[in-house]
Design an enzyme around this catalytic site. Structure first.
Site, PDB file in Angstrom:
ATOM      1  N   ASP A  43       0.840  -1.205   0.000  1.00  0.00           N
ATOM      2  CA  ASP A  43       0.000   0.000   0.000  1.00  0.00           C
ATOM      3  C   ASP A  43       0.874   1.254   0.000  1.00  0.00           C
ATOM      4  O   ASP A  43       2.044   1.216   0.403  1.00  0.00           O
ATOM      5  CB  ASP A  43      -0.909  -0.018   1.224  1.00  0.00           C
ATOM      6  CG  ASP A  43      -2.116   0.904   1.084  1.00  0.00           C
ATOM      7  OD1 ASP A  43      -2.404   1.326  -0.062  1.00  0.00           O
ATOM      8  OD2 ASP A  43      -2.760   1.197   2.095  1.00  0.00           O
ATOM      9  N   ASP A  49      -8.789   4.764  -3.571  1.00  0.00           N
ATOM     10  CA  ASP A  49      -9.800   5.059  -2.537  1.00  0.00           C
ATOM     11  C   ASP A  49     -11.035   5.720  -3.140  1.00  0.00           C
ATOM     12  O   ASP A  49     -11.333   6.896  -2.886  1.00  0.00           O
ATOM     13  CB  ASP A  49      -9.180   5.947  -1.461  1.00  0.00           C
ATOM     14  CG  ASP A  49      -8.063   5.248  -0.711  1.00  0.00           C
ATOM     15  OD1 ASP A  49      -8.010   4.008  -0.754  1.00  0.00           O
ATOM     16  OD2 ASP A  49      -7.244   5.940  -0.083  1.00  0.00           O
ATOM     17  N   GLU A  66       2.813   4.852  -4.239  1.00  0.00           N
ATOM     18  CA  GLU A  66       2.967   5.862  -5.314  1.00  0.00           C
ATOM     19  C   GLU A  66       4.393   6.445  -5.379  1.00  0.00           C
ATOM     20  O   GLU A  66       4.817   6.750  -6.510  1.00  0.00           O
ATOM     21  CB  GLU A  66       1.943   6.989  -5.117  1.00  0.00           C
ATOM     22  CG  GLU A  66       0.510   6.584  -5.290  1.00  0.00           C
ATOM     23  CD  GLU A  66      -0.038   5.831  -4.072  1.00  0.00           C
ATOM     24  OE1 GLU A  66      -0.946   5.022  -4.249  1.00  0.00           O
ATOM     25  OE2 GLU A  66       0.477   6.035  -2.957  1.00  0.00           O
TER      26      GLU A  66
END
Length: 806
Positions: free
Chosen positions: A416, A484, A419
């Site tokens: 997670d 999300d 990026e």
């Protein structure tokens, strides 16, 4: 007079823009095998044929040295037969597919396929002032940027640039190439977790810009028929890829950048997931609830509470928090016995107050600041550093932690915030600055895990769930999701577009948090419609913030009933879906396919509301509340049968269909074989020996054939190891008979077994005079226009079924 002046000015501007290369002078040109070197006054071009359908062009400005380092390309150039045609002002290099035309004066490079120009350089390479987009002005910092500009034709539709919510046609946008999460997005998001340097045209070509540093893609934002790639630094290299069909185009691209490994079969099952399970007790109760309700489930995902009690201040611990999970190894083992695999979240951030900070500093595994100290900065979760996966110390340290996690019995890994979510420009990694590796961090993180598996667990298929990556990430087995998304109808509406676009760009497993992630919106109808859509998207994983339960077992009776039906259908489709995974592994073909794959019509090029699930399902998700009817276009290439009622609809028409609560509009191609199975509570119970074979009889289809792949569902490279079977089904229609043949092929190490198959022939609106199974005559009458025959089949022998026609 005023109009004449304006017209003259427009002509001058357009001529100036088109002829910027007039200052680029061809000095020398030579060929060496597949490679063409073009010396010009301001540098040199290297053009290399990888195949007859892939050509790479690099520009090296004067003073620059060629770099052969690519984050994406794995294909080695094949010897390609090239014919050279020297004309007065042009040299043509022609392969069996692509031809490259070099215009000498004014200098210009153009690419042709089958006699038609697909793309050409406009200005080609140039430098100019950096005009930062407002959204990334603090992230992409440079006084000037390097650009490569191309000509577009007036009407071509453009796809690509990664995961975004912009509408299928992305032409008209200037888009940042800077991976960034967008919390709570709905119908519009110009910047998300996966930004890819890829452009795909409705003319069936792709441009892949083979460069890692951040930048932009300008898809004709100035409305002057220009496409421009822009970067802060790095390679000026791009590949032109063509194909004679959409499937072939994507096959060529994934041949260039790598094919997705076949995931474990359990990855196609249902996940129990939320943000997050706080304790062992809560997790065990949740899985027990699935078992009590007899809702199939194959995996449970633990978010960050497995290593800490709180959201903030614990990231980087990366070891079991025993107050909450006193015996996680036993829990995981018990789940495994029930057919439920455990997936754990990890992040690349090590907080300065975490259990592992001192160890990470001592072992020199962190990225640095400008003076060589561990880079430290604040973000939502605390004061942090980031693992430098670009140096051996960082890679080894991180993989050793993963080995400890996997030793617990864990079967999947979740990466997670990759990026990376917060990545200041001043941070230095072993191979360059943050902005030089920002977009490839998630990609290389997945690579680290994938290569670790190959070394230490070579027979196991990894499951790697990642929120960010770059071009070519599919070859590391990355399972991407769309971030999300808001828990709203707007959030749902953007999901088919995102998944379809990403499938075209090689990442065939893009999926969404089913039901939506962000917000506390309790809407059972939205939840049901999202899960019904989820049956026909690559990964079935309800997930959300815990304000509202993501698991069907904790929803209302209405939601639970319809969610259970959707999940059961997902499991019944296991044989069909597993074959889609195999097709993706072999050829890169997306599981979800845009409708224009079926019919190449301008009016379909921007359609994401109806799509193909594999070759034979036509799916229209319900994306708005309380719809009673839905207008659907049925491609003219086939007739289509309603999956639930068998109603036949002739292709080539738009039809208003009634919408029902229990399902979304689902149609099957006439003449298709669809292989299904009985519902199992976990894929561990699926052996591929009790099957339903549905044939959708259509008098207009005289011959039909489908092949379905099967293996043990867990062994890495089972196909390459000869540990598989291919089940082949053929239908042939003559004046007197409908004949259906069952055949099989096996890998050298596959042991087959007898199969019990319910053959279901749809649209039989007559009573057959004769039915033969092999040499045996049977007497069975259709019920509701459906003929059901029970077969026992030894796959080592061909089995023929003959049914008399009307």
């Amino acid at each position: 007079m005023k109009n004449i002046k304006i017209l003259f000015l427009l002509l001058f501007v357009s001529t100036f823009l088109f002829s910027q290369n007039s200052k680029r002078v061809l000095e020398n040109l030579k060929q060496d095998g597949n490679t063409i070197t073009i010396q010009v006054n301001d540098g040199r071009y290297l053009i290399e044929f990888y195949s007859s359908e892939i050509v790479e062009t690099s520009f090296l400005p004067k003073g620059e040295v060629q770099s052969n380092t690519s984050h994406a390309v794995v294909l080695k150039p094949k010897k390609t037969h090239i014919i050279i045609n020297q004309l007065k002002n042009k040299v043509i290099y022609k392969s069996d597919g692509i031809e490259v035309q070099i215009q000498k004066e004014p200098f210009k490079i153009s690419y042709f396929y089958k006699g038609e120009e697909v793309i050409s350089e406009k200005r080609g390479y140039y430098k100019s002032k950096h005009n930062a987009l407002e959204t990334v002005k603090d992230n992409i910092i440079a006084k000037e940027t390097e650009k490569i500009e191309f000509n577009l034709t007036e009407n071509e539709v453009l796809y690509g640039a990664g995961a975004r919510a912009l509408g299928m046609n992305r032409r008209g946008n200037r888009l940042a190439l800077f991976n960034r999460a967008h919390y709570g997005y709905e119908t519009h998001s110009a910047l998300m977790n996966f930004t890819l340097p890829i452009v795909i045209s409705s003319k069936k070509y792709m441009l892949h810009f083979d460069n890692a540093p951040v930048g932009y893609l300008d898809l004709d934002s100035k409305k002057n028929n220009s496409l421009t790639y822009e970067t802060i630094s790095g390679r000026k290299t791009y590949q032109v890829i063509v194909g004679d069909s959409w499937e072939k185009l994507i096959e060529n691209y994934t041949q260039l950048t790598g094919k997705q490994p076949l995931p474990p079969r359990w990855a196609l099952g249902n996940f129990s997931s939320r943000f997050g399970y706080h304790s062992q007790k809560e997790t065990e109760k949740t899985i027990a609830k699935f078992k009590d309700e007899e809702i199939p489930v194959d995996a449970v995902i633990l978010d960050l509470y497995w290593f800490g009690k709180d959201i903030q201040g614990t990231m980087g611990n990366l070891e079991v928090y025993k107050d909450s999970f006193p015996d996680i190894k036993r829990m995981i083992s018990n789940f495994k016995e029930k057919g439920v695999k455990t997936v754990l979240i990890t992040e690349p951030f090590i907080l300065t107050n975490s259990n592992k900070w001192n160890e990470a500093v001592a072992k020199d595994v962190l990225a640095k600041d400008s003076v060589g100290n561990p880079a430290k900065y604040d973000f939502y979760f605390g004061n942090t550093g980031i693992v430098d996966i670009y140096k051996k110390e960082g890679k080894d340290w991180f993989w050793n932690i993963y080995k400890e996690i996997l030793a617990l019995g864990v079967k999947g890994l979740w990466g997670d915030l990759g990026e990376p979510e917060v990545h200041p420009t001043w941070v230095q990694h072993a191979i360059g600055s943050a902005n030089e590796v920002h977009n490839t961090y998630g990609h290389d993180w997945a690579k680290l895990i994938f290569e670790g598996y190959k070394t230490d667990f070579p027979n196991e298929r990894p499951f790697i769930l990642m929120r960010a990556g770059y071009s070519g990430s599919q070859r590391f087995g990355m399972i991407p999701w769309s971030g999300d998304v808001n828990r709203s109808w707007g959030g749902l509406q953007s999901q088919p577009e995102i998944a379809l676009q990403m499938g075209m760009q090689g990442l065939g497993y893009m999926h969404s948090d089913l039901g939506g992630f962000a917000g506390a919106n309790l809407n059972d109808n939205l939840y049901v419609r999202w899960l019904q859509y989820g049956v026909f998207q690559p990964i079935f994983r309800p997930h959300a913030q815990e304000d509202v339960a993501s698991e069907p077992v904790f929803r209302s009776d209405f939601a639970k009933k319809h969610a259970k039906k959707a999940i059961e259908l997902r499991y019944k489709l296991l044989p069909y879906n597993y074959n889609l995974a195999f097709e993706n592994n072999q050829k890169g073909t997306p599981l979800m396919r845009p409708i224009f794959f079926e019919e190449n019509d301008d009016k379909l090029m921007a359609n994401s509301e109806t799509y193909l699930w594999g070759k034979d399902f036509l799916i229209t998700p319900i994306l708005k509340d309380s719809l009673k009817t839905k207008e659907i276009y049925f491609p003219k290439t086939a007739n289509w049968f309603h999956f639930y009622s068998d109603e036949k609809i002739e292709g080539g028409q738009t039809k208003l269909v009634k919408v029902k609560q229990k399902s979304i509009p689902t149609y099957v191609r006439g003449g298709a074989f669809v292989l299904m199975t009985n519902v199992v509570q976990t894929t561990d119970n699926y052996k591929g020996n009790k099957l339903e074979l549905h044939y959708y009889y259509d008098a207009s289809v005289k011959e039909s054939e489908r092949t379905f792949y099967n293996d043990d569902g867990i062994t890495a490279n089972a196909f390459e190891k000869g540990n598989y079977e291919l089940l082949k089904f053929e239908a042939e229609l003559s004046k007197r008979w409908l004949e259906i043949d069952l055949e099989a092929e096996f890998g050298n190490h596959w042991k087959t077994s007898e199969k019990e198959i319910a053959l279901v022939v749809h649209n039989i609106n007559w009573n057959p005079r004769k039915i033969k199974i092999g040499k045996k005559r049977v007497k069975i009458s259709p019920q509701n226009n459906t003929l059901r025959l029970m077969l026992k089949w030894n796959p080592t022998k061909e089995l023929k079924i003959k049914i008399t026609t009307k």
